[in-house]
Design a protein around this motif. Structure first.
Motif, PDB file in Angstrom:
ATOM      1  N   VAL A  72       3.262   8.394  15.435  1.00 53.62           N
ATOM      2  CA  VAL A  72       3.889   9.329  14.439  1.00 53.62           C
ATOM      3  C   VAL A  72       4.267   8.988  13.091  1.00 53.62           C
ATOM      4  N   ASP A  73       3.934   9.948  12.116  1.00 54.62           N
ATOM      5  CA  ASP A  73       4.105   9.874  10.643  1.00 54.62           C
ATOM      6  C   ASP A  73       5.563  10.014  10.329  1.00 54.62           C
ATOM      7  N   GLY A  74       6.291   9.282  10.034  1.00 54.91           N
ATOM      8  CA  GLY A  74       7.868   9.088   9.900  1.00 54.91           C
ATOM      9  C   GLY A  74       8.103   9.008   8.367  1.00 54.91           C
ATOM     10  N   VAL A  75       7.044   9.295   7.350  1.00 62.50           N
ATOM     11  CA  VAL A  75       7.202   8.918   6.110  1.00 62.50           C
ATOM     12  C   VAL A  75       8.439   9.604   5.398  1.00 62.50           C
ATOM     13  N   THR A  76       8.766  10.936   5.867  1.00 60.03           N
ATOM     14  CA  THR A  76       9.926  11.561   5.032  1.00 60.03           C
ATOM     15  C   THR A  76      11.033  11.702   6.218  1.00 60.03           C
ATOM     16  N   SER A  77      11.060  10.944   7.371  1.00 62.11           N
ATOM     17  CA  SER A  77      11.918  10.968   8.204  1.00 62.11           C
ATOM     18  C   SER A  77      12.625   9.816   8.512  1.00 62.11           C
ATOM     19  N   ASN A 136      -0.306  19.518   5.745  1.00 62.50           N
ATOM     20  CA  ASN A 136      -1.228  18.868   4.890  1.00 62.50           C
ATOM     21  C   ASN A 136      -1.296  17.153   5.339  1.00 62.50           C
ATOM     22  N   PHE A 137       0.134  16.780   5.476  1.00 65.39           N
ATOM     23  CA  PHE A 137       0.073  15.336   5.885  1.00 65.39           C
ATOM     24  C   PHE A 137      -0.113  14.961   7.376  1.00 65.39           C
ATOM     25  N   SER A 138       0.161  16.159   8.423  1.00 62.19           N
ATOM     26  CA  SER A 138      -0.313  15.796   9.661  1.00 62.19           C
ATOM     27  C   SER A 138      -1.800  15.937   9.850  1.00 62.19           C
ATOM     28  N   ALA A 184       0.932  -0.985  -0.097  1.00 62.19           N
ATOM     29  CA  ALA A 184      -0.023   0.027  -0.039  1.00 62.19           C
ATOM     30  C   ALA A 184       1.181   1.223   0.089  1.00 62.19           C
ATOM     31  N   SER A 185       0.216   2.196  -0.321  1.00 64.83           N
ATOM     32  CA  SER A 185       1.053   3.682  -0.263  1.00 64.83           C
ATOM     33  C   SER A 185       1.213   4.068   1.229  1.00 64.83           C
ATOM     34  N   GLY A 186       2.189   5.047   1.552  1.00 64.20           N
ATOM     35  CA  GLY A 186       2.234   5.528   2.629  1.00 64.20           C
ATOM     36  C   GLY A 186       1.099   5.801   3.637  1.00 64.20           C
ATOM     37  N   THR A 187      -0.021   6.216   2.905  1.00 64.62           N
ATOM     38  CA  THR A 187      -1.307   6.678   3.365  1.00 64.62           C
ATOM     39  C   THR A 187      -2.070   5.260   3.983  1.00 64.62           C
ATOM     40  N   GLY A 188      -1.939   4.161   3.368  1.00 68.04           N
ATOM     41  CA  GLY A 188      -2.205   2.875   3.729  1.00 68.04           C
ATOM     42  C   GLY A 188      -1.657   2.543   5.388  1.00 68.04           C
ATOM     43  N   ALA A 189      -0.236   3.127   5.635  1.00 71.56           N
ATOM     44  CA  ALA A 189       0.103   2.704   6.716  1.00 71.56           C
ATOM     45  C   ALA A 189      -0.417   3.604   7.925  1.00 71.56           C
ATOM     46  N   MET A 190      -0.758   4.883   7.433  1.00 74.87           N
ATOM     47  CA  MET A 190      -1.476   5.845   8.237  1.00 74.87           C
ATOM     48  C   MET A 190      -2.986   5.340   8.663  1.00 74.87           C
ATOM     49  N   ASP A 191      -3.457   4.794   7.724  1.00 77.79           N
ATOM     50  CA  ASP A 191      -4.881   4.128   7.950  1.00 77.79           C
ATOM     51  C   ASP A 191      -4.667   2.971   8.787  1.00 77.79           C
ATOM     52  N   LEU A 211       0.940  12.752  15.478  1.00 75.86           N
ATOM     53  CA  LEU A 211       2.029  13.687  15.011  1.00 75.86           C
ATOM     54  C   LEU A 211       2.669  13.509  13.839  1.00 75.86           C
ATOM     55  N   ILE A 212       3.404  14.039  13.121  1.00 76.45           N
ATOM     56  CA  ILE A 212       4.315  14.068  12.182  1.00 76.45           C
ATOM     57  C   ILE A 212       5.818  14.421  12.748  1.00 76.45           C
ATOM     58  N   GLN A 213       6.821  13.553  12.060  1.00 75.44           N
ATOM     59  CA  GLN A 213       8.145  14.059  12.401  1.00 75.44           C
ATOM     60  C   GLN A 213       8.540  15.271  11.442  1.00 75.44           C
ATOM     61  N   ASN A 214       8.475  15.009  10.089  1.00 75.56           N
ATOM     62  CA  ASN A 214       8.737  15.680   8.922  1.00 75.56           C
ATOM     63  C   ASN A 214       7.310  16.141   8.247  1.00 75.56           C
ATOM     64  N   GLU A 215       7.092  17.301   8.154  1.00 81.07           N
ATOM     65  CA  GLU A 215       5.846  17.630   7.394  1.00 81.07           C
ATOM     66  C   GLU A 215       6.393  17.982   5.859  1.00 81.07           C
ATOM     67  N   THR A 216       6.024  17.180   5.068  1.00 85.12           N
ATOM     68  CA  THR A 216       6.710  17.081   3.770  1.00 85.12           C
ATOM     69  C   THR A 216       6.026  18.430   3.104  1.00 85.12           C
ATOM     70  N   SER A 217       4.758  18.811   3.326  1.00 90.00           N
ATOM     71  CA  SER A 217       4.353  19.911   2.470  1.00 90.00           C
ATOM     72  C   SER A 217       4.791  21.448   3.091  1.00 90.00           C
ATOM     73  N   SER A 266       7.754   3.432   0.994  1.00 92.03           N
ATOM     74  CA  SER A 266       8.778   3.139   0.540  1.00 92.03           C
ATOM     75  C   SER A 266       9.448   3.860  -0.340  1.00 92.03           C
ATOM     76  N   GLN A 267       8.869   4.979  -0.965  1.00 87.39           N
ATOM     77  CA  GLN A 267       9.231   5.788  -2.023  1.00 87.39           C
ATOM     78  C   GLN A 267       9.763   7.200  -1.567  1.00 87.39           C
ATOM     79  N   LYS A 268      10.096   7.200  -0.158  1.00 90.72           N
ATOM     80  CA  LYS A 268      10.748   8.450   0.220  1.00 90.72           C
ATOM     81  C   LYS A 268      12.240   8.073   0.896  1.00 90.72           C
ATOM     82  N   GLY A 269      12.568   7.677   1.964  1.00 91.00           N
ATOM     83  CA  GLY A 269      13.721   7.524   2.302  1.00 91.00           C
ATOM     84  C   GLY A 269      14.471   6.073   1.962  1.00 91.00           C
TER      85      GLY A 269
HETATM   86  C1  LIG Z   1       4.312  10.813   1.047  1.00 90.68           C
HETATM   87  C2  LIG Z   1       3.755  10.976   2.434  1.00 90.68           C
HETATM   88  C3  LIG Z   1       2.650  10.401   2.945  1.00 90.68           C
HETATM   89  C4  LIG Z   1       2.165   9.184   2.132  1.00 90.68           C
HETATM   90  O1  LIG Z   1       1.607   9.379   1.162  1.00 90.68           O
HETATM   91  P1  LIG Z   1       1.491   8.385  -0.226  1.00 90.68           P
HETATM   92  O2  LIG Z   1       0.984   9.297  -1.165  1.00 90.68           O
HETATM   93  O3  LIG Z   1       0.069   7.499   0.564  1.00 90.68           O
HETATM   94  O4  LIG Z   1       2.275   7.224  -0.174  1.00 90.68           O
HETATM   95  C5  LIG Z   1       2.486  10.250   4.183  1.00 90.68           C
HETATM   96  N1  LIG Z   1       3.165  11.265   5.181  1.00 90.68           N
HETATM   97  C6  LIG Z   1       4.135  12.107   4.686  1.00 90.68           C
HETATM   98  C7  LIG Z   1       4.881  12.854   5.520  1.00 90.68           C
HETATM   99  C8  LIG Z   1       4.564  12.093   3.253  1.00 90.68           C
HETATM  100  O5  LIG Z   1       5.635  12.391   2.987  1.00 90.68           O
END
Ligand SMILES: *Cc1c(COP(=O)(O)O)cnc(C)c1O
Length: 383
Positions: free
Chosen positions: A166-171, A88-90, A61-68, A137-143, A191-194
């Motif tokens: 904790v959303d650690g997607v870009t950390s 946006n992501f937090s 699943a994409s990152g949002t899958g793990a958030m869910d 909470l989020i560690q690194n706010e990608t937006s 998977s597609q970040k770090g």
């Molecule tokens: C990319 C990202 C996600 C997940 O996004 P997907 O598009 O579902 O992979 C979640 N949180 C952060 C901080 C992101 O950068």
């Protein structure tokens, strides 16, 4: 030029050739002993990257899958959730919690800022009856290119007794994130970040305390169910048909990360992003982050100079130099552009990017001392 695209967006990020070649092979059976061996290696190495002894579940699943997956395994209707929002992501975590029927309260910092730990402490201190069950909470706010002080925030949450999600997607794999040492209860990434592989997998680890709360969850999601998925992890298997080829690529990517060492990976990201910030300022451009103490070492958000538009900068970088940078999201669209420096990123990449950015700004008529960014960058990289 065809096939020369260079991704400087905050995901997908560039993929090493070793990983690409692995992914290009024929798929193997997901119940075979060969695949089980790959899973064994992947599950072990993920613990190293997450800095945890907890099992790391992998979802196709994409990152949002793990958030869910994080929230749908913890929340019962009516549970009180406090969401710390800085972009946006937090905010997405708050939306997911709301969708699951939680009573969500939001503490929000204006875009460009991090969460002030004092404000969190004040709110948690007021919760004398311990009604707040989860803090997201989020560690690194990608937006916005802002990194929260997760270590401090999580210690406050721990003191209160709520669970930290904790959303650690870009950390994870880019910025220091010590799940066990800091006491993070649930940590997720994609998977597609770090992690230097294409999009399609996401990851979740949970503390003992979070597992206890999960046991009380009345309607956990089926596909993302922690219990069934962890059982498979412990059997070096997966609950459902996984993205087999991505797992094969992941095995190689994780081996590369182990070879380099997590501390060295974090130091590389720090060095490259700090030098990029120095170069941006030398060009007379402004960083979007309000206090550089919270500047992200994986994504840099930049304001365009007066009179030059974000779409024009992006267009020239793409068309003339094959470099993709990201636009702002939602209300920040066309207000900022974002350069990702995470995963498979090197000094050469940032030298190329700053050179191309200078060339693009020059073509677009921005008045500045040509070479100022590159000079500052090279000096900073060789300090
Ligand atoms: C990319 C990202 C996600 C997940 O996004 P997907 O598009 O579902 O992979 C979640 N949180 C952060 C901080 C992101 O950068």
């Amino acid at each position: 030029m065809k096939d020369k695209t260079f991704l400087m967006i905050p995901g997908p990020t560039p993929v090493p050739e070793r990983v690409l070649l692995e992914i290009a092979k024929h798929p193997i059976g997901h119940r075979s002993s060969e695949f089980s061996k790959i899973l064994e290696s992947v599950y072990t190495d993920l613990k190293y990257v997450f800095q945890t002894k907890n099992d790391v579940i992998v979802y196709t699943a994409s990152g949002t899958g793990a958030m869910d997956a994080a929230l749908s395994n913890l929340i019962n209707e009516g549970d009180k959730v406090l969401s710390l929002v800085i972009g946006n992501f937090s905010r997405r975590l708050a939306k997911i919690a709301k969708g699951l029927g939680a009573d969500v309260e939001i503490i929000e910092a204006e875009a460009g800022n991090a969460i002030n730990p004092d404000i969190l402490k004040e709110r948690l201190d007021k919760d004398v009856n311990k009604e707040i069950k989860i803090v997201t909470l989020i560690q690194n706010e990608t937006s916005t290119g802002v990194t929260n002080d997760v270590k401090t925030l999580v210690s406050l949450i721990k003191e209160h007794g709520a669970l930290s999600v904790v959303d650690g997607v870009t950390s994870v794999g880019a910025i220091e994130c010590k799940m066990d040492d800091w006491g993070i209860d649930v940590l997720i990434t994609g998977s597609q970040k770090g992690l230097m592989i294409p999009p399609g997998l996401s990851f979740l680890a949970a503390s003992e305390k979070a597992w206890k709360v999960h046991e009380q969850c009345k309607h956990p999601d089926f596909y993302f169910n922690w219990t069934t998925n962890r059982k498979s992890v412990r059997e070096n298997s997966t609950a459902f048909t996984p993205a087999v080829n991505l797992f094969c690529g992941l095995k190689v990517a994780l081996e590369m990360m182990k070879e380099e060492g997590i501390e060295n990976i974090i130091a590389r990201h720090t060095k490259i992003a700090s030098a990029l910030r120095v170069a941006i300022k030398a060009l007379g451009l402004k960083l979007f982050v309000t206090d550089e103490k919270y500047a992200s070492n994986s994504i840099t958000a930049i304001l365009p100079p007066e009179g030059i538009s974000v779409p024009d900068i992006r267009k020239v970088l793409k068309k003339d130099y094959d470099i993709e940078v990201a636009n702002g999201q939602n209300e920040l669209k066309d207000k900022i552009f974002r350069m990702g420096t995470l995963g498979y990123v090197s000094e050469r990449d940032v030298i190329t990017a700053v050179g191309a950015l200078e060339a693009a700004l020059y073509k677009l008529g921005y008045k500045f001392e040509l070479g100022a960014g590159i000079a500052a960058l090279i000096k900073e990289l060789n300090k």
